[in-house]
Structures are given as C-alpha cells and as structure tokens.
Scaffold this motif. Structure first.
Motif, short mmCIF file in Angstrom:
data_model
loop_
_atom_site.label_atom_id
_atom_site.label_comp_id
_atom_site.label_asym_id
_atom_site.label_seq_id
_atom_site.Cartn_x
_atom_site.Cartn_y
_atom_site.Cartn_z
N PHE A 82 40.49 53.08 46.38
CA PHE A 82 40.55 52.44 48.49
C PHE A 82 40.25 53.28 49.26
CE2 PHE A 82 44.07 50.42 45.35
CZ PHE A 82 44.48 48.91 46.33
N GLU A 83 39.41 54.34 49.23
CA GLU A 83 38.98 55.38 49.38
C GLU A 83 37.75 54.68 50.36
OE1 GLU A 83 40.73 56.85 46.43
OE2 GLU A 83 42.34 57.40 46.96
N ALA A 84 36.93 54.06 48.99
CA ALA A 84 35.60 53.64 49.44
C ALA A 84 35.70 52.40 50.52
CB ALA A 84 34.96 53.43 48.27
N VAL A 85 36.70 51.62 50.00
CA VAL A 85 37.27 50.58 51.57
C VAL A 85 37.81 50.77 51.93
CG1 VAL A 85 37.27 47.59 51.27
CG2 VAL A 85 35.91 49.46 49.24
N PRO A 86 38.29 51.53 53.54
CA PRO A 86 38.97 51.81 54.66
C PRO A 86 39.63 50.78 54.76
CG PRO A 86 36.87 52.82 55.29
CD PRO A 86 36.62 51.73 53.93
N MET A 87 38.91 49.87 54.90
CA MET A 87 39.64 48.50 55.96
C MET A 87 40.70 47.79 54.54
SD MET A 87 36.25 48.08 54.39
CE MET A 87 34.69 48.31 55.69
N VAL A 88 40.83 47.88 53.78
CA VAL A 88 41.58 47.28 52.73
C VAL A 88 42.66 48.83 52.60
CG1 VAL A 88 42.26 46.98 50.29
CG2 VAL A 88 40.26 46.22 51.82
N GLY A 89 43.71 48.75 52.69
CA GLY A 89 45.14 49.51 53.24
C GLY A 89 45.76 49.00 51.37
N MET A 94 49.46 46.59 47.63
CA MET A 94 50.57 46.88 46.86
C MET A 94 51.68 46.44 47.00
SD MET A 94 49.72 48.46 44.01
CE MET A 94 48.18 50.37 43.12
N ALA A 95 51.86 46.27 48.11
CA ALA A 95 53.28 45.37 48.75
C ALA A 95 53.47 43.57 48.27
CB ALA A 95 53.23 45.02 49.97
N LEU A 96 51.40 43.71 48.62
CA LEU A 96 51.50 42.44 48.26
C LEU A 96 51.54 41.71 46.69
CD1 LEU A 96 50.36 39.09 49.22
CD2 LEU A 96 48.16 40.08 48.64
N VAL A 97 51.09 42.42 45.79
CA VAL A 97 51.03 42.14 44.01
C VAL A 97 52.74 42.81 43.81
CG1 VAL A 97 48.93 42.79 44.07
CG2 VAL A 97 50.10 44.04 43.56
N ALA A 98 53.40 43.54 44.65
CA ALA A 98 55.13 44.28 43.89
C ALA A 98 55.69 42.30 43.46
CB ALA A 98 55.28 45.46 45.14
N GLY A 99 55.56 42.23 44.89
CA GLY A 99 56.56 40.20 44.73
C GLY A 99 55.83 39.55 43.81
N ASP A 100 55.77 38.18 43.26
CA ASP A 100 55.30 37.39 42.41
C ASP A 100 55.34 36.37 43.04
OD1 ASP A 100 57.91 36.79 42.55
OD2 ASP A 100 58.55 36.75 40.22
N LYS A 105 52.72 30.63 43.76
CA LYS A 105 52.18 30.10 44.36
C LYS A 105 50.78 29.95 43.57
CE LYS A 105 53.74 31.73 49.00
NZ LYS A 105 53.45 32.32 49.68
N GLY A 106 49.97 30.42 43.49
CA GLY A 106 48.94 30.18 42.33
C GLY A 106 47.40 31.32 43.02
N ALA A 107 48.04 32.04 44.15
CA ALA A 107 46.99 32.46 44.36
C ALA A 107 46.23 33.73 43.74
CB ALA A 107 47.59 32.92 45.77
N ASN A 108 44.80 33.57 44.13
CA ASN A 108 44.01 35.09 43.97
C ASN A 108 44.87 36.02 44.77
OD1 ASN A 108 42.95 33.60 41.34
ND2 ASN A 108 41.75 31.81 43.36
N LEU A 109 43.92 37.40 44.28
CA LEU A 109 43.69 38.66 44.78
C LEU A 109 42.52 39.52 44.62
CD1 LEU A 109 44.91 40.71 46.56
CD2 LEU A 109 45.86 41.57 44.88
N ILE A 110 41.25 39.07 45.12
CA ILE A 110 39.92 39.79 44.80
C ILE A 110 40.13 40.85 45.70
CG2 ILE A 110 37.27 39.04 44.48
CD1 ILE A 110 38.60 36.24 43.78
N LEU A 111 39.24 41.87 45.14
CA LEU A 111 38.61 43.13 46.09
C LEU A 111 37.70 43.59 46.07
CD1 LEU A 111 41.85 45.32 45.76
CD2 LEU A 111 41.65 43.65 47.66
N PHE A 112 36.48 43.43 46.78
CA PHE A 112 35.01 43.55 47.02
C PHE A 112 35.17 44.92 47.87
CE2 PHE A 112 35.08 39.00 46.53
CZ PHE A 112 34.36 38.90 45.00
N GLY A 113 34.77 46.06 46.59
CA GLY A 113 34.01 47.56 47.43
C GLY A 113 32.44 46.89 48.29
N PRO A 114 31.91 47.66 48.90
CA PRO A 114 30.13 48.09 49.44
C PRO A 114 29.90 47.89 48.48
CG PRO A 114 31.64 50.49 49.82
CD PRO A 114 32.90 49.16 48.84
N ALA A 115 28.64 47.56 48.75
CA ALA A 115 27.86 47.30 47.55
C ALA A 115 26.85 48.63 47.46
CB ALA A 115 26.22 45.82 48.45
N GLY A 116 26.78 48.61 45.92
CA GLY A 116 25.81 49.59 45.50
C GLY A 116 27.02 51.08 45.08
#
Length: 119
Positions: A82-89, A94-100, A105-116
C-alpha cells in the motif's frame, strides 16, 4: 458382488458419464456403502450425492475462473504494498473486504499499482 451387480455398476458408471456427473461417478460407491450400513432413506442418499456434485462443480468453477483470469500467483491483499500507492488507503480497502456485501453483490475489487512497480 454378483454378475448382475457388476452389470448395474458398469451401467451406472456409463450413465453418470453420459449425464456429466463426474463427482457422483467417483463417490457413489462409498456413499452407497455408507447408506447401506446406516440405513439411509433413498432421498437422503440422493441428496448427499447431489450436494457433493454441486460442491465439486463450484470448486471446479472457481478453479477454472482463477486459471482464466491469469492472475499472478501469490498476489493477495496481505502482500499488496500500500505504501507504493498512497492514493489507495489500506484501512479503506480492509474495511471494504471485512464485510461480505460486496461479494453478495458480485462486485470486483481490483487494485493496480504504478506501472513498473512490483507490489
């Protein structure tokens, strides 16, 4: 095992293959033995077999979807930097994924870091 039992077993194996019930095809002899020993009613025997088939199909579907996603192995939220992507808290994610509710809802959670950056 009598000759007619052997024939019935072979016919059942072929029928289960034709019906595309591979999990039942594998497990039914063990379930049948248990059902005979414990005196299960026919409905309980069939319910146990079908529940096993459903669980196996679900397991195989998840496995197939993970293969098709071609996600890099070993990537989890615990290993995400998470330190590499400061805009993602981290706390927010963790609060989002703590619940179900997001799963329901069938939602996705995808996190992308900076290129490279390997995270």
């Amino acid at each position: 095992m009598s000759a007619s039992d052997a024939i019935d077993t072979a016919r059942l194996s072929l029928a289960l293959g034709d019906l595309r019930l591979p999990a039942i095809k594998v497990i039914w002899p063990d379930f049948a033995d248990r059902a005979d020993k414990e005196g299960w009613p026919a409905a309980r025997f069939l319910a146990a077999l079908t529940e096993h088939e459903i669980a196996e199909r679900s397991r195989r579907r998840i496995e197939r979807h993970l293969d098709e996603a071609r996600l890099p192995p070993g990537k989890t939220l615990e290993s995400f930097e998470f330190e590499a992507v400061p805009m993602v808290g981290k706390a927010q994610v963790m609060a989002l994924v703590a619940g179900d509710s997001w799963l329901e809802k069938g939602a996705n959670l995808i996190l992308f870091g900076p290129a490279g950056v390997a995270s």
